[in-house]
Design an enzyme around this catalytic site. Structure first.
Site, PDB file in Angstrom:
ATOM      1  N   ARG A  67       0.913  -1.309   0.097  1.00 52.28           N
ATOM      2  CA  ARG A  67       0.086  -0.168  -0.101  1.00 52.28           C
ATOM      3  C   ARG A  67       0.754   1.334  -0.030  1.00 52.28           C
ATOM      4  NH1 ARG A  67      -4.658  -1.092   2.834  1.00 52.28           N
ATOM      5  NH2 ARG A  67      -5.410   1.169   2.698  1.00 52.28           N
ATOM      6  N   ARG A  78       7.419 -13.438  20.716  1.00 47.28           N
ATOM      7  CA  ARG A  78       6.378 -12.447  21.110  1.00 47.28           C
ATOM      8  C   ARG A  78       5.889 -12.290  19.680  1.00 47.28           C
ATOM      9  NH1 ARG A  78       5.169  -6.745  20.778  1.00 47.28           N
ATOM     10  NH2 ARG A  78       7.322  -6.728  19.928  1.00 47.28           N
TER      11      ARG A  78
END
Length: 491
Positions: A275, A343
């Site tokens: 984008r 994580r």
């Protein structure tokens, strides 16, 4: 000063807990620096939540477990993700202005996520959240903010492992110590990124909360695992700045110096739909890089792996309770089982809000005990080094620099049995040097060095116990993955 609860750390987890407690409890919110000097205001990406029309808690959980490489606590992870929507609603009700698209939130995508599920405020989500909460904290008469105060140690009834009933603080401006008593103490002091030479963590992230909890006998978990962010800005004047994972989520590509891509050879998920709206979606990154002479619209951004997040920490349940009675831990200082061996992007801010609120609810579920009034009289800083000794800063600085360089070299993403042995030997020598100085020296430089050394020792001990390669790290001598999960707990 009389408090029911003392919160060590003023990041998102600490502020969330304080705001939830304030209507019914008198709270001391302790910050080692200015209130907004921690890691939370630096967070760029956002908060992961399964809010999209094709998303679900099960899908978000699946991505979390995949990133955690088999070391997540699936039950705890589901409990936290279940609260994601409520966490974002809680923040919006407190004035946090997330980016929107039409009538709803704009959701972006980051590495490891199978869906667009990251609620954000442009590329400065942490700043937007923390400035909103800071204003609320300062308006709460039940919250006493203690800036420029450092936790020295927890106050316990009996030997380590006994009930926690307060904390010893060092006033960094007046250089005096003060003992504060409270029925509950919440550690929300962040991670230990400063144990490495190259890190996105702020200067104060020296593992203080983890270290003092360990000295108090609290159980720790997964200390071997530090997440290294793949795209820290690699620039002589830009150390510590993060190029958000959302840049890759919106089409950014990782390339070698010759311009060739390398990630597709390692992972089919490397390609994400592009984008083109850099200035609208990444204004803070654009401005920071432009100040260094890098126009990210036309010039590649030099990046390198950078220590980013402490995946392990003080082991807690999903109410934030540690193994020490009266002691809670939330945020990066804690290990709930959500992150496992690595994580998943933007799960950290989610955990801060969910667990900050959970700890507060658990505290409020018990009747308030009588707060203990603490006199304002100053206490001389105990155990300062003799006048003839090397000044604390001059003594600590080279040892700290050497420790951080060693940890980066020997205990980074790629490790070996020999490098971990060298690390253990280095830390043993550092501990001998600290012992010669005297452990009662409470100068700030000595406190931080002791805490860094303690956390580094725990990291290395846990890493040597792992007989495999998993998640965030690779051991050259143990490249395979064990049939059973790695140990993950530090004694």
């Amino acid at each position: 000063m009389a408090f029911d609860v003392i919160i060590i750390g003023s990041g998102l987890a600490g502020m969330t807990a304080a705001l939830e407690l304030a209507p019914q409890r008198r709270v001391a919110l302790v910050s080692k620096g200015p209130l907004l000097s921690g890691a939370s205001p630096r967070a760029q990406g956002g908060i992961a939540a399964p809010l999209g029309p094709r998303d679900s808690v099960a899908a978000h959980l699946r991505d979390t477990l995949d990133a955690g490489a088999g070391l997540c606590d699936a039950q705890a992870a589901r409990a936290i993700i279940d609260q994601a929507g409520a966490a974002i609603a809680w923040l919006r009700a407190r004035g946090v202005a997330f980016s929107t698209e039409g009538a709803g939130l704009h959701l972006t995508r980051e590495g490891g996520h199978g869906q667009r599920r990251i609620a954000h405020a442009a590329d400065a989500t942490g700043h937007a959240i923390m400035t909103a909460l800071d204003a609320q904290v300062r308006r709460q008469p039940a919250i006493t903010v203690l800036e420029r105060h450092c936790a020295v140690d927890l106050l316990l009834s009996g030997a380590p492992g006994g009930r926690c009933h307060g904390v010893r603080l060092l006033d960094l401006e007046r250089r005096v110590c003060r003992d504060l008593a409270a029925a509950q103490v919440v550690i929300a002091s962040g991670g230990a990124g400063q144990v490495y030479a190259t890190t996105t963590a702020p200067a104060g992230a020296t593992g203080d909360g983890i270290a003092i909890a360990a000295r108090a006998g609290a159980r720790l978990q997964n200390m071997a695992f530090t997440q290294f962010h793949p795209t820290g800005l690699h620039h002589p004047r830009g150390a510590g700045f993060l190029i958000s994972e959302a840049v890759r989520g919106e089409g950014g590509r990782l390339c070698l110096p010759d311009g060739s891509r390398f990630m597709p050879a390692h992972d089919p998920r490397a390609e994400l739909a592009p984008r083109e709206f850099l200035l609208a979606h990444f204004p803070a990154i654009h401005a920071h890089c432009l100040a260094l002479g890098l126009d990210i619209a036309t010039t590649p951004i030099p990046v390198a792996p950078t220590a980013h997040y402490t995946c392990g920490g003080i082991a807690t349940d999903t109410r934030g309770r540690s193994s020490v009675a009266g002691l809670y831990a939330v945020g990066e200082a804690a290990c709930t089982g959500l992150h496992g061996a690595n994580r998943l992007a933007s799960n950290s801010l989610l955990e801060c809000v969910v667990m900050g609120r959970a700890a507060a609810r658990d505290i409020l579920a018990s009747p308030a005990t009588r707060a203990v009034a603490v006199p304002l009289a100053d206490t001389a800083m105990p155990g300062a080094a003799p006048a003839h000794a090397t000044p604390a800063a001059a003594f600590a600085a080279p040892l700290r620099q050497s420790l951080r360089a060693m940890m980066t070299r020997e205990v980074g993403i790629v490790r070996s049995d020999a490098s971990l042995r060298r690390a253990a030997d280095h830390i043993a020598g550092l501990n001998r040097a600290l012992a010669s100085r005297g452990h009662a020296d409470t100068h700030p430089e000595m406190l931080e060095l002791r805490n860094l050394a303690g956390v580094a020792e725990l990291m290395v001990r846990d890493a040597r116990a792992c007989r495999e390669s998993r998640g965030a790290h690779f051991n050259q001598d143990r490249p395979g993955r064990a049939a059973a999960p790695a140990p993950g707990a530090s004694p």
